[in-house]
Design an enzyme around this catalytic site. Structure first.
Site, PDB file in Angstrom:
ATOM      1  N   SER A 147       0.950  -1.194   0.084  1.00 54.09           N
ATOM      2  CA  SER A 147      -0.122  -0.226   0.025  1.00 54.09           C
ATOM      3  C   SER A 147       1.102   1.256   0.029  1.00 54.09           C
ATOM      4  CB  SER A 147      -0.749   0.080   1.236  1.00 54.09           C
ATOM      5  OG  SER A 147      -1.639   1.314   1.569  1.00 54.09           O
ATOM      6  N   TYR A 160      -2.178  -0.931  10.438  1.00 63.85           N
ATOM      7  CA  TYR A 160      -2.295  -1.266   8.713  1.00 63.85           C
ATOM      8  C   TYR A 160      -0.688  -0.814   8.217  1.00 63.85           C
ATOM      9  CZ  TYR A 160      -3.907  -1.281   4.132  1.00 63.85           C
ATOM     10  OH  TYR A 160      -3.874  -1.496   2.811  1.00 63.85           O
TER      11      TYR A 160
END
Ligand SMILES: NC(=O)c1ccc[n+]([C@@H]2O[C@H](COP(=O)([O-])OP(=O)(O)OC[C@H]3O[C@@H](n4cnc5c(N)ncnc54)[C@H](OP(=O)(O)O)[C@@H]3O)[C@@H](O)[C@H]2O)c1
Length: 255
Positions: A147, A160
């Protein structure tokens, strides 16, 4: 039918691929794109009927696909299954979840849910896959869907971000060790892509606008944007590319 000829360095004709997290969103798009480039793709996720439907649709398009349902929380089982299968040429790990909450409020269960799928399972699946590649002397390509949050921090995104930064470090170390075997390891690092994963957050108009304001190209990502990047990294066109991250973020992390 695939649209590339045998001579194109982007062709995946004759290659086998395993896509983890293939039943929805980005992983589903990656599976189709790899198929269209000529690969025989094995789609994996937990939801067996959904997976079977994805495979059926690909086969109806004349593409080569099959399913291999897995729950990535069952690491021992997965390692055993992968150790008995022939090596794949391409392994794409797209499974992932997010449990966003302020750092001071993150619970142990939120932490372990995210880390065990986004990082732990990725580690063990890639180790088992790379072992098979080494045994069969296969110069494979391993791709993690990371990401933009694997390159920067984000508010309420500590776990995350930790999981995705972990993937980036894992990628570099694997690339260093596996280069001698001709195995390449990279990540694709997308910005916000409209999938089930982000639908709820992006339905909030002010959040949606704040996201768009950071993407210099002014639009959200599409699953196909990520899939095309994977297709490149999987192909011989990327034969000197390893240990890096292909950031598909419309310029979010450029500043
Ligand atoms: N969407 C975005 O904006 C965005 C941005 C940057 C990075 N990413 C990353 O891209 C990846 C894919 O995201 P997405 O948006 O496509 O998510 P998604 O639509 O929620 O799809 C997640 C996939 O992972 C599978 N999965 C979840 N838990 C699993 C488990 N325990 N075992 C096996 N499979 C499991 C799901 O299938 P089952 O439920 O059938 O198991 C599904 O196929 C993730 O790693 C995410 O962090 C997404």
């Amino acid at each position: 039918m695939n649209s590339l000829n045998h001579h194109s360095p982007f062709s995946l004709i004759g290659k086998t691929a395993l896509v983890l997290g293939a039943s929805k969103g980005i992983g589903k798009a990656i599976s189709q794109t790899l198929c269209e480039a000529g690969a025989m793709v094995t789609l994996s996720a937990r939801d067996t009927p959904v997976l079977a439907d994805c495979v059926k649709k690909l086969q109806e398009m004349g593409l080569n696909a099959q399913s291999l349902p897995f729950d990535l929380s069952e690491i021992k089982k997965i390692k055993l299954v992968l150790s008995k299968l022939p090596a794949f040429d391409i392994v794409v790990y797209s499974a992932g979840i997010a449990k966003h909450a302020p750092f001071l409020e993150i619970s142990e269960s939120q932490y372990y849910d995210v880390m065990s799928l986004n990082l732990d399972a990725a580690f063990w699946v890639s180790q088992a896959s790379a072992r098979q590649m080494v045994i069969e002397n296969k110069q494979g390509s391993i791709i993690f869907i990371s990401s933009q949050m694997g390159h920067v921090g984000g508010s309420a995104r500590s776990v995350y971000c930790a999981s995705k930064h972990g993937l980036e470090g894992l990628t570099k170390s694997m690339a260093i060790e596996l280069g001698a075997h001709g195995i390449r390891v990279n990540t694709v690092a997308p910005t916000f892509v409209e999938t089930e994963f982000t639908r709820q957050a992006l339905s909030n108009e002010s959040f949606h606008q704040s996201v768009l304001s950071k993407i210099k190209l002014g639009r959200l990502g599409l699953p196909s944007d990520v899939a095309y990047a994977c297709c490149y990294l999987a192909s011989d066109a990327a034969s000197l590319v390893t240990g890096t991250s292909l950031v598909v973020d419309g310029g979010w992390t450029a500043e």
